[in-house]
Design a protein around this motif. Structure first.
Motif, PDB file in Angstrom:
ATOM      1  N   ASN A 110       0.831  -1.216   0.000  1.00  5.90           N
ATOM      2  CA  ASN A 110       0.000   0.000   0.000  1.00  5.90           C
ATOM      3  C   ASN A 110       0.862   1.261   0.000  1.00  5.90           C
ATOM      4  O   ASN A 110       0.566   2.231  -0.717  1.00  5.90           O
ATOM      5  N   LYS A 111       1.914   1.256   0.800  1.00  4.98           N
ATOM      6  CA  LYS A 111       2.804   2.421   0.844  1.00  4.98           C
ATOM      7  C   LYS A 111       3.515   2.614  -0.488  1.00  4.98           C
ATOM      8  O   LYS A 111       3.649   3.739  -0.983  1.00  4.98           O
ATOM      9  N   LYS A 112       3.978   1.518  -1.067  1.00  7.33           N
ATOM     10  CA  LYS A 112       4.745   1.597  -2.313  1.00  7.33           C
ATOM     11  C   LYS A 112       3.893   2.070  -3.482  1.00  7.33           C
ATOM     12  O   LYS A 112       4.338   2.874  -4.310  1.00  7.33           O
ATOM     13  N   HIS A 113       2.639   1.576  -3.559  1.00  2.91           N
ATOM     14  CA  HIS A 113       1.803   1.839  -4.728  1.00  2.91           C
ATOM     15  C   HIS A 113       0.703   2.874  -4.480  1.00  2.91           C
ATOM     16  O   HIS A 113      -0.053   3.190  -5.398  1.00  2.91           O
ATOM     17  N   GLY A 114       0.599   3.373  -3.251  1.00  2.00           N
ATOM     18  CA  GLY A 114      -0.437   4.348  -2.947  1.00  2.00           C
ATOM     19  C   GLY A 114      -1.836   3.757  -2.952  1.00  2.00           C
ATOM     20  O   GLY A 114      -2.819   4.478  -3.180  1.00  2.00           O
ATOM     21  N   THR A 115      -1.933   2.462  -2.693  1.00  7.56           N
ATOM     22  CA  THR A 115      -3.224   1.782  -2.651  1.00  7.56           C
ATOM     23  C   THR A 115      -3.740   1.703  -1.212  1.00  7.56           C
ATOM     24  O   THR A 115      -3.012   1.987  -0.257  1.00  7.56           O
ATOM     25  N   LYS A 116      -4.999   1.307  -1.070  1.00  5.90           N
ATOM     26  CA  LYS A 116      -5.598   1.112   0.252  1.00  5.90           C
ATOM     27  C   LYS A 116      -6.296  -0.250   0.274  1.00  5.90           C
ATOM     28  O   LYS A 116      -7.513  -0.358   0.416  1.00  5.90           O
ATOM     29  N   ILE A 117      -5.493  -1.295   0.117  1.00  8.98           N
ATOM     30  CA  ILE A 117      -6.030  -2.660   0.049  1.00  8.98           C
ATOM     31  C   ILE A 117      -6.522  -3.096   1.420  1.00  8.98           C
ATOM     32  O   ILE A 117      -5.822  -2.970   2.425  1.00  8.98           O
ATOM     33  N   LYS A 118      -7.747  -3.580   1.467  1.00 11.17           N
ATOM     34  CA  LYS A 118      -8.333  -4.188   2.665  1.00 11.17           C
ATOM     35  C   LYS A 118      -8.537  -5.675   2.395  1.00 11.17           C
ATOM     36  O   LYS A 118      -8.721  -6.091   1.247  1.00 11.17           O
ATOM     37  N   PHE A 119      -8.553  -6.480   3.469  1.00 11.04           N
ATOM     38  CA  PHE A 119      -8.638  -7.928   3.280  1.00 11.04           C
ATOM     39  C   PHE A 119      -9.420  -8.615   4.389  1.00 11.04           C
ATOM     40  O   PHE A 119      -9.556  -8.093   5.507  1.00 11.04           O
ATOM     41  N   LEU A 212      -2.587 -24.326  17.328  1.00  9.45           N
ATOM     42  CA  LEU A 212      -1.430 -23.505  16.954  1.00  9.45           C
ATOM     43  C   LEU A 212      -1.445 -22.158  17.680  1.00  9.45           C
ATOM     44  O   LEU A 212      -0.539 -21.353  17.500  1.00  9.45           O
ATOM     45  N   ASN A 213      -2.485 -21.910  18.471  1.00  9.99           N
ATOM     46  CA  ASN A 213      -2.687 -20.621  19.147  1.00  9.99           C
ATOM     47  C   ASN A 213      -2.737 -19.488  18.123  1.00  9.99           C
ATOM     48  O   ASN A 213      -2.220 -18.399  18.340  1.00  9.99           O
ATOM     49  N   ALA A 214      -3.359 -19.784  16.976  1.00  4.20           N
ATOM     50  CA  ALA A 214      -3.519 -18.800  15.903  1.00  4.20           C
ATOM     51  C   ALA A 214      -4.987 -18.408  15.802  1.00  4.20           C
ATOM     52  O   ALA A 214      -5.807 -18.765  16.654  1.00  4.20           O
ATOM     53  N   HIS A 215      -5.345 -17.690  14.747  1.00  2.00           N
ATOM     54  CA  HIS A 215      -6.713 -17.221  14.569  1.00  2.00           C
ATOM     55  C   HIS A 215      -7.395 -17.975  13.433  1.00  2.00           C
ATOM     56  O   HIS A 215      -6.746 -18.444  12.500  1.00  2.00           O
ATOM     57  N   GLN A 216      -8.730 -18.053  13.508  1.00  2.00           N
ATOM     58  CA  GLN A 216      -9.490 -18.742  12.470  1.00  2.00           C
ATOM     59  C   GLN A 216      -9.761 -17.850  11.270  1.00  2.00           C
ATOM     60  O   GLN A 216     -10.196 -18.330  10.229  1.00  2.00           O
ATOM     61  N   TYR A 217      -9.505 -16.552  11.403  1.00  2.00           N
ATOM     62  CA  TYR A 217      -9.630 -15.639  10.270  1.00  2.00           C
ATOM     63  C   TYR A 217      -8.808 -14.388  10.576  1.00  2.00           C
ATOM     64  O   TYR A 217      -8.472 -14.114  11.728  1.00  2.00           O
ATOM     65  N   TYR A 218      -8.484 -13.651   9.520  1.00  2.00           N
ATOM     66  CA  TYR A 218      -7.677 -12.447   9.637  1.00  2.00           C
ATOM     67  C   TYR A 218      -8.331 -11.336   8.821  1.00  2.00           C
ATOM     68  O   TYR A 218      -8.862 -11.599   7.740  1.00  2.00           O
ATOM     69  N   HIS A 219      -8.262 -10.121   9.328  1.00  2.00           N
ATOM     70  CA  HIS A 219      -8.875  -9.033   8.564  1.00  2.00           C
ATOM     71  C   HIS A 219      -8.182  -7.708   8.854  1.00  2.00           C
ATOM     72  O   HIS A 219      -7.524  -7.536   9.886  1.00  2.00           O
ATOM     73  N   SER A 220      -8.347  -6.790   7.904  1.00  2.00           N
ATOM     74  CA  SER A 220      -7.815  -5.442   8.062  1.00  2.00           C
ATOM     75  C   SER A 220      -8.550  -4.709   9.184  1.00  2.00           C
ATOM     76  O   SER A 220      -9.706  -5.021   9.501  1.00  2.00           O
TER      77      SER A 220
END
Length: 267
Positions: A110-119, A212-220
């Protein structure tokens, strides 16, 4: 009895609006018993952080599916994304590192390309039961940054079959260079794909991720969530879409008139 009444309220309804713009749905949830916010129950048992409690696993899966659907349906996603890891570049079994490196890479992109990608990403195990890849949604990634797959390109059989049928599928070459193969498809039916993404959450995945003590989903950060319109005792006669021993849920087509009618039906 007074203490119980402090902790819990009975026959409580929550009125919510999901979606955005013209893509909205009304959700009416009526709970037989609703925990009073801020009131703790000292006798209630809680699982240790990072452990798998089989009695709570099914409840956790249902809650996770609900949250994933909410984030999926309430945001204007452009792309359905599948991303893999190249075993020559990464340990495909290290989900936490994959998540950490991918989210940092998107921030840098996002910093390199000036984008605002959400996920919004949901991990899934490969057939080997130990290697991970992800499915999910993206918006803010310009189509000009992608390359459409063509017959003859290097790709998996399933993807090749789609391309041969004439489906429009894209490659994100920057992701491929950094992590491994990926593909992106334009989202056409927002509600359908929001329901589809929840199928990746099941008992096997939930257990594996939790161990794994991780998350079932990830988001911006900063994604839209459902708007809670009102809570309390509601007297409107609503036919539930489904119900169980704990609650009744109704999904309704949105209109300003219906929202006002439902709001006015609360005590």
């Amino acid at each position: 009895m007074p203490l119980i009444e402090q902790k819990y309220k009975h026959n409580q309804t929550i009125l919510k609006v999901f979606g955005y713009g013209d893509n909205k749905k009304i959700k009416v949830i009526t709970m037989n018993v609703l925990r009073t916010s801020g009131v703790e129950d000292e006798n209630e048992k809680r699982s240790e952080r990072g452990t798998v409690n089989s009695e709570k696993l099914s409840e956790n899966i249902t809650r996770t599916k609900g949250k994933i659907f909410e984030l999926a349906f309430c945001n204007p996603w452009d792309w359905f994304f599948t991303g893999t890891l190249d075993r020559n570049k990464y340990d495909r079994t290290d989900l936490k590192k994959f998540h950490k490196d991918l989210t940092q890479w998107i921030r840098d992109y996002n910093k390199k390309h000036g984008t605002k990608i959400k996920f919004l990403f949901v991990p899934e195990l490969h057939l080997d039961g130990v290697s991970w890849h992800i499915h999910g949604f993206l918006y803010g990634l310009p189509k000009e940054h992608l390359k459409q797959f063509q017959i003859g390109d290097i790709m998996g059989k399933g993807l090749a079959d789609k391309v041969k049928k004439g489906d429009t599928v894209y490659n994100w070459l920057d992701y491929q260079k950094k992590f491994g193969f990926c593909d992106l498809e334009p989202i056409r039916n927002h509600e359908a794909v929001s329901k589809y993404i929840t199928k990746y959450i099941n008992k096997n995945i939930a257990t594996s991720v939790t161990e794994l003590n991780a998350h079932q989903y990830y988001h911006s950060r900063g994604l839209n969530e459902a708007e809670t319109i009102k809570k309390g005792t509601m007297f409107a006669n609503i036919v539930p879409t489904y119900e169980n021993e704990y609650c009744k849920v109704a999904w309704l087509d949105y209109s300003d008139e219906l929202i006002e009618e439902l709001k006015n039906s609360f005590l």
